[in-house]
Structure formats: structure tokens, C-alpha cells
Write a protein that holds these residues in place. Structure first.
Motif, PDB file in Angstrom:
ATOM      1  N   LEU A 118       0.840  -1.197   0.000  1.00 17.24           N
ATOM      2  CA  LEU A 118       0.000   0.000   0.000  1.00 17.24           C
ATOM      3  C   LEU A 118       0.874   1.246   0.000  1.00 17.24           C
ATOM      4  O   LEU A 118       0.652   2.207  -0.737  1.00 17.24           O
ATOM      5  CB  LEU A 118      -0.905  -0.012   1.226  1.00 17.24           C
ATOM      6  N   ASN A 119       1.919   1.180   0.823  1.00 19.75           N
ATOM      7  CA  ASN A 119       2.841   2.299   0.940  1.00 19.75           C
ATOM      8  C   ASN A 119       3.511   2.596  -0.390  1.00 19.75           C
ATOM      9  O   ASN A 119       3.600   3.738  -0.816  1.00 19.75           O
ATOM     10  CB  ASN A 119       3.875   1.946   2.016  1.00 19.75           C
ATOM     11  N   ILE A 120       3.926   1.538  -1.080  1.00 18.60           N
ATOM     12  CA  ILE A 120       4.603   1.734  -2.368  1.00 18.60           C
ATOM     13  C   ILE A 120       3.646   2.323  -3.386  1.00 18.60           C
ATOM     14  O   ILE A 120       3.999   3.242  -4.134  1.00 18.60           O
ATOM     15  CB  ILE A 120       5.190   0.396  -2.868  1.00 18.60           C
ATOM     16  N   SER A 121       2.402   1.826  -3.402  1.00 22.94           N
ATOM     17  CA  SER A 121       1.476   2.362  -4.398  1.00 22.94           C
ATOM     18  C   SER A 121       1.140   3.821  -4.086  1.00 22.94           C
ATOM     19  O   SER A 121       0.921   4.617  -4.995  1.00 22.94           O
ATOM     20  CB  SER A 121       0.219   1.496  -4.504  1.00 22.94           C
ATOM     21  N   ASN A 122       1.139   4.173  -2.809  1.00 23.56           N
ATOM     22  CA  ASN A 122       0.934   5.591  -2.474  1.00 23.56           C
ATOM     23  C   ASN A 122       2.134   6.441  -2.855  1.00 23.56           C
ATOM     24  O   ASN A 122       1.982   7.561  -3.339  1.00 23.56           O
ATOM     25  CB  ASN A 122       0.635   5.757  -0.993  1.00 23.56           C
ATOM     26  N   LEU A 123       3.343   5.889  -2.644  1.00 20.71           N
ATOM     27  CA  LEU A 123       4.546   6.639  -3.019  1.00 20.71           C
ATOM     28  C   LEU A 123       4.547   6.923  -4.516  1.00 20.71           C
ATOM     29  O   LEU A 123       4.976   7.985  -4.963  1.00 20.71           O
ATOM     30  CB  LEU A 123       5.796   5.843  -2.657  1.00 20.71           C
ATOM     31  N   ALA A 124       4.028   5.946  -5.312  1.00 27.02           N
ATOM     32  CA  ALA A 124       4.000   6.141  -6.759  1.00 27.02           C
ATOM     33  C   ALA A 124       3.092   7.314  -7.129  1.00 27.02           C
ATOM     34  O   ALA A 124       3.241   7.891  -8.204  1.00 27.02           O
ATOM     35  CB  ALA A 124       3.523   4.865  -7.449  1.00 27.02           C
ATOM     36  N   GLY A 125       2.155   7.660  -6.239  1.00 25.12           N
ATOM     37  CA  GLY A 125       1.241   8.748  -6.554  1.00 25.12           C
ATOM     38  C   GLY A 125       1.646  10.094  -5.979  1.00 25.12           C
ATOM     39  O   GLY A 125       0.956  11.084  -6.196  1.00 25.12           O
ATOM     40  N   VAL A 126       2.742  10.124  -5.228  1.00 24.31           N
ATOM     41  CA  VAL A 126       3.181  11.401  -4.649  1.00 24.31           C
ATOM     42  C   VAL A 126       3.703  12.303  -5.774  1.00 24.31           C
ATOM     43  O   VAL A 126       4.487  11.860  -6.605  1.00 24.31           O
ATOM     44  CB  VAL A 126       4.287  11.162  -3.593  1.00 24.31           C
ATOM     45  N   PRO A 127       3.254  13.564  -5.827  1.00 29.43           N
ATOM     46  CA  PRO A 127       3.722  14.457  -6.885  1.00 29.43           C
ATOM     47  C   PRO A 127       5.250  14.554  -6.887  1.00 29.43           C
ATOM     48  O   PRO A 127       5.880  14.579  -5.836  1.00 29.43           O
ATOM     49  CB  PRO A 127       3.098  15.802  -6.501  1.00 29.43           C
ATOM     50  N   SER A 128       5.830  14.628  -8.095  1.00 33.64           N
ATOM     51  CA  SER A 128       7.280  14.565  -8.193  1.00 33.64           C
ATOM     52  C   SER A 128       7.955  15.732  -7.474  1.00 33.64           C
ATOM     53  O   SER A 128       9.050  15.599  -6.946  1.00 33.64           O
ATOM     54  CB  SER A 128       7.708  14.515  -9.661  1.00 33.64           C
ATOM     55  N   THR A 155      17.676  11.762  -5.483  1.00 35.25           N
ATOM     56  CA  THR A 155      16.288  12.215  -5.499  1.00 35.25           C
ATOM     57  C   THR A 155      15.496  11.463  -6.557  1.00 35.25           C
ATOM     58  O   THR A 155      14.395  10.956  -6.307  1.00 35.25           O
ATOM     59  CB  THR A 155      16.238  13.720  -5.816  1.00 35.25           C
ATOM     60  N   MET A 156      16.085  11.386  -7.750  1.00 36.03           N
ATOM     61  CA  MET A 156      15.390  10.722  -8.849  1.00 36.03           C
ATOM     62  C   MET A 156      15.184   9.241  -8.554  1.00 36.03           C
ATOM     63  O   MET A 156      14.178   8.655  -8.947  1.00 36.03           O
ATOM     64  CB  MET A 156      16.215  10.913 -10.125  1.00 36.03           C
ATOM     65  N   SER A 157      16.156   8.635  -7.835  1.00 34.81           N
ATOM     66  CA  SER A 157      16.001   7.222  -7.485  1.00 34.81           C
ATOM     67  C   SER A 157      14.781   7.006  -6.607  1.00 34.81           C
ATOM     68  O   SER A 157      13.994   6.093  -6.830  1.00 34.81           O
ATOM     69  CB  SER A 157      17.234   6.719  -6.735  1.00 34.81           C
ATOM     70  N   LEU A 158      14.629   7.878  -5.593  1.00 37.12           N
ATOM     71  CA  LEU A 158      13.455   7.754  -4.729  1.00 37.12           C
ATOM     72  C   LEU A 158      12.183   7.859  -5.553  1.00 37.12           C
ATOM     73  O   LEU A 158      11.206   7.153  -5.330  1.00 37.12           O
ATOM     74  CB  LEU A 158      13.454   8.860  -3.668  1.00 37.12           C
ATOM     75  N   LEU A 159      12.223   8.756  -6.543  1.00 38.18           N
ATOM     76  CA  LEU A 159      11.042   9.006  -7.363  1.00 38.18           C
ATOM     77  C   LEU A 159      10.650   7.797  -8.209  1.00 38.18           C
ATOM     78  O   LEU A 159       9.473   7.462  -8.322  1.00 38.18           O
ATOM     79  CB  LEU A 159      11.327  10.218  -8.259  1.00 38.18           C
ATOM     80  N   ILE A 160      11.671   7.129  -8.798  1.00 35.69           N
ATOM     81  CA  ILE A 160      11.302   6.034  -9.704  1.00 35.69           C
ATOM     82  C   ILE A 160      11.317   4.666  -9.028  1.00 35.69           C
ATOM     83  O   ILE A 160      10.876   3.689  -9.622  1.00 35.69           O
ATOM     84  CB  ILE A 160      12.193   5.989 -10.974  1.00 35.69           C
ATOM     85  N   LEU A 161      11.789   4.580  -7.798  1.00 36.08           N
ATOM     86  CA  LEU A 161      11.802   3.280  -7.108  1.00 36.08           C
ATOM     87  C   LEU A 161      10.419   2.619  -7.059  1.00 36.08           C
ATOM     88  O   LEU A 161      10.299   1.442  -7.400  1.00 36.08           O
ATOM     89  CB  LEU A 161      12.345   3.439  -5.683  1.00 36.08           C
ATOM     90  N   PRO A 162       9.367   3.345  -6.659  1.00 35.28           N
ATOM     91  CA  PRO A 162       8.058   2.680  -6.610  1.00 35.28           C
ATOM     92  C   PRO A 162       7.665   2.085  -7.959  1.00 35.28           C
ATOM     93  O   PRO A 162       7.135   0.973  -8.026  1.00 35.28           O
ATOM     94  CB  PRO A 162       7.096   3.803  -6.219  1.00 35.28           C
TER      95      PRO A 162
END
Lengths: 296, 305, 273
Positions: A118-128, A155-162
Motif C-alpha cells: 500500500l505504501n509503495i502504491s501511495n509513493l507512486a502517486g506522490v507528486p514529483s 532524489t530521482m532514485s526515490l522518485l522512480i523506485l516505486p
């Protein structure tokens, strides 16, 4: 034998013809709606090409930014983008695949793994841009990596990890399990089984997800602006600790200038960026075709 | 069935049990990184916002109607930014929802397999094009075109930013809605056809009602996407925080403000610097709530059929 | 208004009427290149119940879906031969699909009520054929639900969601929905297979009453059910080539008591499939 004929026969014939016309018309409307966005985009891309192609030359690709549009080039931004994508890939790919393997193969299906998913799917929706702010606070300030490629890549890694985790999980899930027990029965350990019986089959799917994630990384602008990737860089970055800029920020910078020439230079840079994006996408499509064939 | 290659590999690479344990720990560590990321996001936003709210009362921030954080006399009412985000997102949704839904209907009800296999990848490419390119479209194509019809249109305006954002999020709506509509059991459609319904009637009277939660979810996730979109609004919507819903005016969104501060020379630790964390917290909470609602609806649909 | 009274369980009463309403002539069916049904010919008599029996996968449902042209929703499917209805071969595009489906209703294996109220479900058909008058719709709703023996159970809950009904009620609702269009023929695809024995009995009862005014074609796996309710029976069977053929067709009391073909006998007594 008589029925209550509440439905009168005659008007029904006209009604049916009307229904067909409506159905056909609606089909065309939906078709039009489906392609209109693609058409508009094609129209704009054509416009951008016309605006920018005259500026595309060797000098543009190998030059550095300048106050004069005719001397402006994208080399530092291009190198910056390449640095950023390579470093981001180096951080995000192993972590992403490892997390996906853990979630699919090791974690006991239960509250904790549900929570992580759930956490990962929410992270995928956090605005960049939020990731940009976190990068600013953590990497630029707290870890004092300053406005370097390293900060940008982390920073970019955190963004695309999910994105990588989710697509890798799907690829792992899709692997048929007929080799699984056979491998364990041969005395292989769990990790060996995963390494040799699961991952090779999941590989094309994982690669597809990774390429699409990197295609996103190459186009992301907002989080890098937030961490302070500068627009005016004339030195080509040589180490991960150097200040840098990337192609999208260079485009943003040129597009924001009032002179008409700079908007055309921006268009030329967009052509380069879109080429990179399309090459990555085409590669992903090829890998996906491979996966589909294998599953069939 | 184990092939020879696999067998060979297993015997060559023979990990001992502690190594096996170590691998599991490393994998677990990677997975827990996502939790750490979330905790970091939340704690940083909360801590930095806390220091901000020590100086500016929360209510002044949430309900103030004037946003002038960088120059004295300062005022920190976030409503103009919220209004900017709202108006651009509204325009985007007015474009994306009908077109996305119609696209989903075409793909799930009418299109042949072959046409679907052409249109779907094209839409995927559409949603992935770097947003800075969309921003350029808005600024250099849409605004000049609109200006022919609306002379009083500002160079920077909510309208063209919203329109382009709408085009960008059409695939968000269409792909989730299409999934929902394709998941409607075939017997339900056939039931409608068997009663003499055309595809159009079956779509509107049976398929859409049955897929409603998924369609609403697609709308909500599209709104969330529009709220968080940054480059298009930063480039085309302007940087004037005014409390207006007039789409022809220059406005500033929450994301646009964060970009503006990032580009400037606001010193670390100053009140101006802290504002971006407060704005980011608000944006984070808004999108989080929308995402949770949207994803719950998608799941709910999955369990009803 | 006149509602059909319960007919006596005397099977022969309907058999006096020997006018076929639908005729299969050399009917064959293909999925892509693969032939699945070969050369089937049999009549369906008016105001009678015809049962299609045979092991699963022998194309019984395909036969039903050919009569109301529902197979056309699958672009791979293709039918050959003739299905004569009202003197027209419906397979060669002469017959308007929508009009045909209005005259030939179908009830599916699994109850498939639409999302929405009980009322909306029943008047779905009339509504799409342009009936807007409230009073008329109410009449149709009441009449259809009474015919489907559901009225007493739901008359106070017409506005409630159809999905809250029990499985048996849902299936009778689907029958009511079909009856609302006053079809000539009703196709039933194992309508009771997903239901409990009590609901099954209710549906069988219902079919008895309906056959006075409607022609019923039912697919069933249940031999007892076929023997109990049908006037005619068609036995389909797919051999080793996986192509279904019509093995036997005749009056039920003859086929079930003294089948002509050995294969039919084997199937009826349970030695096959």
C-alpha cells in the motif's frame, strides 16, 4: 392464447432504425475522442519540429549555453542528463529489484506486506515536486551533497523506485511456477531457486519496467529544479559531485526567455529530448513484445 | 522440469546457509527502504512546517486570502495558490474526463483487438512525454491559438495550462476506466444484447453503471495527478498568486510557487524557504487523500465482481 | 388482463400443436477455422418445451446463442446452414438483430441482473424499445413479475437493488426481464444449474406455466429435469473429433423411455459424460 400487447408493433421499426444510427454515430464519436489527443499531439510535435530543426547542428549538440542563441549548445545539459540517468539506474535498479523479490518471494503475505505494498502504491502517486523538496532537505542540506549530480540522482532514485518495484513485482508474479518445486527438490536453496528459476523468466518484464522508469527520469524537471540543478552551466560535469543541469531544465530555461530565437533553441532541445524518450520507449516495447511471446 | 543449465548452476553456486540468511536480510532492507522514504517525507514536511506554523498560525495559512510570502509586508494566506491549483485542475478535468471516458468506451466496447493494440501504446507514450514539453505546447502553441479567439487572454493564463494538462491526463482516465469496463462480466453485456440492446445502450445502461466505481476512481486519480503537475503550470499559468477563478488570468498554483522559490535566492532557513514545506505538506495531504480514495474504489470494484 | 393458468402436467397437451416456429437445417458452427458443430437439423415446435441435452462442451449453448445471433459478438465465430424463423433464414443478415432479439428472449446460466433496481431491470427491454409512459411501464413490470412468479416476493421492494435478491429470485427476475418484451421464444441456458433444489423446482414450475403462451428451448445437464419438463428432446454429442452432431431428436416420452440410438441410451442412464 392472447397476449397483452403493451408494446405496439409499428413504432418499433422506426425506433430500431434510429437506434442503429445512434449506435453508429456514437462509435464514431468515441473513435474520434480516442485519437484526437494523439492527433493534437502529433500536430504540436510537427510544429515543434518546424520551429526547432534549423538550430539542430553539430555546434548545437557540442556547444555550451550562451547569451547568444546562435552560439547556444546543449552539451553540458546532455552530459548532465546522461550522468543523472546512469547514476539513478545504478541506485534504483538493484534496490527496486531486491525489494520486489523480497515482497513477492520472502515476505509472509500478511498485514506487513500489505502495508508495504500500500505504501509503495501511495509513493507512486506522490507528486514529483514533493520528492524534489525531500531531496533538497535530505541530500542537498542534511547530507551536504550540495547541488550535485549525486543529490539529483538520489532524489530521482526515490522518485522512480516505486515504479520499478511495482513493475518488477508484476513480472515476478507472472512467472509460471512449474520449475520452482523441481529446483527445490534438487536441493537448491530458496535464493538459488529464485536466482536461476524465477529471475531469468521475469527478466524481460523487469527490463521493460526499468526502461520506462528511466524514460521518466530523463524527462522529469520539477524535482531537479527544487534541488537546485542550475540552468546556466558551461562546464561539463566530470564527477558525481559537480553541479549540473539536465536537458529538461535547459529547455525550461530557454523557453522562459522572451527572445523568439531562444524559444526556437528550446524547440531544438525538445527534439533531442523527445528522441531520447522515444528511443527508450521503443526499446521497452521491444522487450514487452518478447515477454508476451514467451508467456504465450 | 529442470533444464541442464539450471542444474549446473545450482551445483556451481553453492551458498552456505548464513549467506542465504544474509541475502534475505539485504532484500528485506531494500523493501523497507520504501517505508523509510514515506517516513522521511512525512517527518520532513511535518518538522519544517512545524517551525513555519510557529510563526504563522495554521488558520491564517489555510484561510488567508493573500499570498505575499517573499516581500514585506508579508502575508501567508494559501487560498490564492489553492485557487490556482483548483482552476487549472478543473479545466484539465473538463478536458480529460469526457475524452478519457469516451476513449475507454471505444477501447473496451467497439475497438477490434488490432486497433486497440495500436491506440493503447500511443496513449501510454502520450502520458509519459516529459511535462516540460507540454509546458512548451501550452505557452507557444495553445496560448497564441486561444488569443485569436479571446483577445483579452493573458500571456500566462490558467486556461491553456489547464487544456494541455487535460490532454496529458486523458490516458490516466482512459486506462483505469477501460480496465473497469473490461472487467464487467461478459454475461452482463450479453444479457443486455439478448434484450435487443445496441452496444450504445448496453454501454450506458449496463456497463457504465456496473463499472462506476472504477470510472470514478479514474477521475479522482486524474484530479490528484493534475494537483501535483508542476512544469505545465510553472511555464504557462504564470506566477501571480491571486484569488480568482477567472481562467483568462495569470495565476499561481501550489506547485508553481514551489518552483518559483526554488529558482530564486531565498536563503535556507528563512520564513520564505519554510513556506515551500508548508505548501508541499498541503499538496501532499490533498493528493494522498485523493489517491487513497481512488485506489480504494479500484479495489472495491475488484471485489464486487 | 389474463394470466396463463397452470397447465396440467399432461405432456401431450402441447404436442397437438405441431407447427415448428424455428427450424435448424444443416446448421454448422465454426470458431475461427475449427468446426465445432456439424450439420444439425431439428425443428422447435410452437408452445412446447424442447430440451437440448448432451455432455458439457458439445455446443448446446452455442446452438442457443445462434438462435438470437448472440454469437456474432465474438468476431471469431461463424455459422453456416439455416435457422428458419418466421420463414426467413436468420443467419443471412435478412433479419434485423435487434428485432430478432426482442422476439427471442434468453435467460443465462448464471443470473445476470443489471446494476440498478428490480424495476429498472424488468423494464430494461421496454425502455430501450422506446416505451416511456410511466403507467405502461408499471403495467409491464407488474405483469412480467407476476408471470415470473416473483411479484408477491418483491412488490414492496421494486426500487431496491436487484443484486440483493437471492440467486433463485435473481434468476426469476431475469426471466421476468425477458418476458417484459413479450417474446415468442425463450431460450434458457441451464437456468437452474446455479440454484438450490427449491429454486430449481420453482423455475421448472414456471416453465410449465409459460409454455401455454411461449415456446421454450432449454439447455440442461440434468436428465431428470429434462425428462420432467420437456416435450421434445434433442441429444447433441461430440465424438473424438470434438465436433458436435445431433444424435437423436424426438418426443421426450419416447426418447427417454426407448431411445433409438445406443449412444443416447448410454448418456441417459449415465454411462457417458
Amino acid at each position: 392464447m392472447e397476449k397483452n400487447n403493451l408494446l405496439v408493433e409499428r413504432p418499433i421499426k422506426c425506433r430500431i432504425r434510429y437506434k442503429y444510427i445512434l449506435d453508429k454515430a456514437f462509435k464514431e464519436v468515441t473513435l474520434l475522442a480516442s485519437i484526437i489527443s494523439v492527433l493534437i499531439l502529433a500536430f504540436f510535435l510537427g510544429g515543434i519540429f518546424l520551429k526547432g530543426y534549423r538550430w539542430l547542428d553539430w555546434q548545437f549538440l557540442t556547444g555550451v549555453p550562451s547569451r547568444f542563441p546562435e552560439k547556444a549548445g546543449i552539451l553540458p545539459a546532455l552530459i548532465g542528463s546522461v550522468w543523472l540517468v546512469i547514476l539513478t539506474a545504478a541506485f534504483a535498479i538493484p534496490l527496486g529489484i531486491a525489494a520486489a523479490i523480497y515482497l513477492e518471494e520472502y515476505s509472509k503475505k500478511g498485514v506487513l506486506s500489505d502495508l508495504i505494498n500500500l505504501n509503495i502504491s501511495n509513493l507512486a502517486g506522490v507528486p514529483s515536486i514533493i520528492y524534489g523538496i525531500i531531496g533538497l532537505a535530505v541530500f542537498v542540506r542534511f547530507l551536504a551533497f550540495d547541488r550535485s549530480i549525486l543529490s539529483g540522482a538520489l532524489t530521482m532514485s526515490l522518485l522512480i523506485l516505486p515504479v520499478i518495484i511495482i513493475t518488477s513485482q508484476e513480472a515476478i508474479k507472472a512467472v509460471p511456477r512449474d520449475q520452482w518445486e523441481a529446483s527445490l527438490a534438487l536441493g537448491a536453496t530458496k535464493w538459488q531457486t529464485i536466482r536461476h528459476a524465477v529471475l531469468p523468466s521475469a527478466f524481460p518484464g523487469i527490463i521493460t519496467g526499468i526502461i520506462l522508469a528511466l524514460a521518466r527520469a530523463i524527462g522529469e524537471t520539477a524535482p531537479l529544479i527544487t534541488i537546485g540543478a542550475l540552468a546556466f552551466i558551461v562546464n561539463i560535469p566530470r564527477t558525481p559531485m559537480d553541479p549540473f543541469t539536465v536537458l529538461p531544465i535547459q529547455i525550461y530555461n530557454w523557453a522562459s526567455r522572451p527572445q523568439k530565437e531562444f524559444s526556437e533553441v528550446a524547440a531544438a532541445a525538445i527534439i533531442v529530448l523527445l528522441l531520447l524518450y522515444l528511443i527508450l520507449n521503443a526499446t521497452a516495447v521491444i522487450f514487452r513484445k518478447k515477454t508476451e511471446k514467451r508467456i504465450r | 522440469m529442470v533444464d541442464d543449465k539450471l542444474k549446473k548452476n545450482i551445483f556451481i553456486v553453492n551458498f552456505s546457509r548464513p549467506a542465504e540468511r544474509l541475502i534475505e536480510w539485504l532484500l528485506a532492507l531494500s523493501a523497507s527502504l520504501s517505508i523509510l522514504t514515506t517516513l522521511t517525507i512525512v517527518s520532513i514536511l511535518l518538522v519544517e512546517s512545524y517551525t513555519f506554523f510557529k510563526e504563522v498560525p495554521v488558520l491564517d495559512f489555510l484561510f488567508g486570502t493573500e499570498w505575499k510570502p517573499l516581500y514585506t509586508p508579508r502575508s501567508f494566506g494559501v487560498l490564492p495558490l489553492v485557487a490556482g491549483t483548483f482552476i487549472t485542475s478543473l479545466i484539465a478535468c473538463l478536458i480529460a474526463m469526457p475524452f478519457g471516458l469516451l476513449t475507454a468506451i471505444y477501447l473496451s466496447q467497439y475497438a477490434s483487438k488490432k486497433i486497440r493494440s495500436i491506440i493503447k501504446p500511443l496513449l501510454e507514450i502520450l502520458v509519459g512525454i516529459p511535462t516540460v514539453v507540454y509546458g512548451y505546447f501550452a505557452l507557444y502553441f495553445i496560448t497564441p491559438i486561444l488569443k485569436n479567439f479571446i483577445p483579452q487572454l493573458n500571456v500566462f493564463n490558467a486556461l491553456s495550462a489547464g487544456i494541455v494538462m487535460g490532454i496529458m491526463i486523458i490516458p490516466v482516465v482512459s486506462s483505469i476506466s477501460e480496465d473497469a469496463m473490461s472487467a464487467v462480466p461478459r454475461v452482463l453485456r450479453e444479457g443486455a444484447y439478448a434484450l435487443g440492446a445496441t452496444k450504445l445502450e448496453a454501454t450506458f445502461k449496463v456497463v457504465i453503471p456496473a463499472a462506476l466505481s472504477g470510472i470514478i476512481a479514474s477521475f479522482i486519480l486524474a484530479i490528484s495527478r493534475a494537483f501535483g503537475e508542476t512544469m505545465i503550470v510553472a511555464m504557462a499559468a504564470g506566477s501571480t498568486p491571486v484569488l480568482t477563478l477567472n481562467p483568462l488570468q495569470s495565476v499561481q498554483t501550489m506547485t508553481g510557487y514551489i518552483v518559483q522559490v526554488s529558482l530564486g535566492d531565498t536563503p535556507f532557513g528563512s520564513i520564505g524557504y519554510k513556506t515551500i514545506f508548508a505548501v508541499a505538506l498541503l499538496l501532499f495531504l490533498l493528493t494522498l487523500i485523493l489517491n487513497i480514495i481512488g485506489k480504494t474504489l479500484v479495489k472495491w470494484r475488484r471485489t464486487t465482481y | 388482463m389474463q394470466f396463463p393458468l397452470r397447465s396440467s402436467p399432461q405432456k401431450d397437451s402441447a404436442l397437438k400443436n405441431t407447427e415448428p416456429i424455428i427450424k435448424f437445417e444443416n446448421f454448422s458452427f465454426y470458431y475461427g477455422k475449427k468446426k465445432v458443430i456439424s450439420d444439425v437439423s431439428f425443428p422447435v415446435y410452437k408452445n412446447s418445451i424442447t430440451a437440448l441435452i448432451g455432455p458439457s462442451g458439445c455446443g448446446k449453448t452455442t446452438v442457443l446463442k445462434s438462435i438470437n445471433l448472440l454469437y456474432r459478438e465474438n468476431p471469431e465465430a461463424r455459422a453456416e446452414g439455416k435457422i428458419i424463423f418466421e420463414g426467413v433464414n436468420i443467419l443471412n443478415d435478412k433479419y434485423d438483430v435487434v428485432e430478432l432479439r426482442k422476439k427471442i428472449g434468453m435467460v443465462f446460466q448464471k443470473p445476470n441482473p443489471f446494476p440498478g433496481s428490480i424495476y429498472d431491470n424488468v423494464v430494461f427491454g421496454p425502455r430501450i424499445f422506446g416505451v416511456k409512459n410511466r403507467k405502461k411501464l408499471n403495467d409491464i413490470c407488474e405483469r412480467s413479475l407476476k408471470l415470473a412468479a416473483l411479484w408477491d416476493e418483491v412488490k414492496n421492494d421494486l426500487r431496491k437493488s436487484a443484486l440483493n435478491l437471492s440467486g433463485g429470485q435473481q434468476q426469476r427476475l431475469c426471466i421476468a426481464r425477458t418476458l417484459a418484451l413479450e417474446p415468442e421464444v425463450i431460450l434458457l441456458d441451464e437456468p437452474a444449474s446455479a440454484l438450490d433444489p427449491f429454486s430449481t423446482l420453482k423455475i421448472e414450475d414456471l416453465m410449465y406455466q409459460l409454455k401455454n403462451n411461449y415456446t421454450i428451448l432449454i439447455v440442461t445437464h440434468n436428465m431428470q429435469q429434462a425428462a420432467r419438463i420437456s416435450d421434445y428432446v434433442a441429444f447433441l454429442f461430440a465424438g473424438e473429433d470434438m465436433i458436435a452432431r445431433l444424435i437423436e431428436f424426438g418426443k421426450s416420452n419416447e426418447v427417454f423411455i426407448k431411445p433409438v440410438k445406443k449412444l443416447t441410451e448410454d448418456y441417459i442412464v449415465g454411462r457417458l459424460g
